[in-house]
Design an enzyme around this catalytic site. Structure first.
Site, short mmCIF file in Angstrom:
data_model
loop_
_atom_site.label_atom_id
_atom_site.label_comp_id
_atom_site.label_asym_id
_atom_site.label_seq_id
_atom_site.Cartn_x
_atom_site.Cartn_y
_atom_site.Cartn_z
N GLY A 40 0.81 -1.21 0.00
CA GLY A 40 0.00 0.00 0.00
C GLY A 40 0.85 1.26 0.00
O GLY A 40 0.57 2.22 -0.73
N CYS A 41 1.89 1.27 0.81
CA CYS A 41 2.75 2.46 0.89
C CYS A 41 3.52 2.67 -0.41
O CYS A 41 3.75 3.80 -0.82
CB CYS A 41 3.69 2.35 2.08
#
Length: 165
Positions: free
Chosen positions: A54-55
């Site tokens: 996600g990051c």
């Protein structure tokens, strides 16, 4: 009578609040301060952990939108509780050219309301809450978003800022 020992909910910033000043080290070893943005708007986004799916998606979205955000007068700063070594490797691997800042003691995240109670797979713990705060040229918050989803966040933020693709 029992005493509540739970941590208080973080104080979240709202439009009109003065953004807390900070100075943190970036992936190039330079100190970066919010005050360096004087006269510009700044997007300060908080991400939980470098090099996670996600990051990475979120950081790459900011990277891919950086030219248009810069052209519109915005500076982008990413902040995580990761140690600087992890941030350096992440920035190099993903060709991230905007400042990524290390907030290991999470003091800046706390000041911005981006550190607090989280729940994941039935467990409750304290950690970084994926958040984005936009600070205007006057140092005041213009937008504050908490618990944002990584995927598609930059596109949603661009719409919020009136920067349609």
């Amino acid at each position: 009578m029992t005493e509540n020992t739970a941590s208080p909910a973080p104080r979240r910033l709202e439009p009109g609040n003065t953004a807390p000043e900070f100075t943190l080290q970036d992936q190039d070893g330079r100190p970066v301060s919010l005050r360096d943005s004087a006269g510009k708007s700044t997007i300060v986004y908080f991400y939980p952990a470098a090099a996670t799916p996600g990051c990475t998606a979120q950081a790459c979205d900011f990277r891919d939108s950086l030219a248009s955000l810069t052209a519109a007068g915005y500076r982008v700063l990413g902040i995580s509780p990761d140690p600087i070594g992890k941030i350096i490797r992440f920035a190099q691997k993903e060709s991230l050219t905007f400042p990524l800042l290390s907030d290991e003691d999470h003091a800046v995240a706390e000041a911005y309301g981006a550190w607090g109670e989280k729940k994941n797979y039935g467990k409750t713990y304290e950690g970084l809450i994926r958040s984005t705060v936009v600070v205007g040229p006057d140092g005041r918050v213009t937008h504050a978003q908490y618990n944002v989803k990584a995927t598609g966040h930059v596109a949603r933020l661009r719409r919020t800022l009136g920067l349609e693709d």
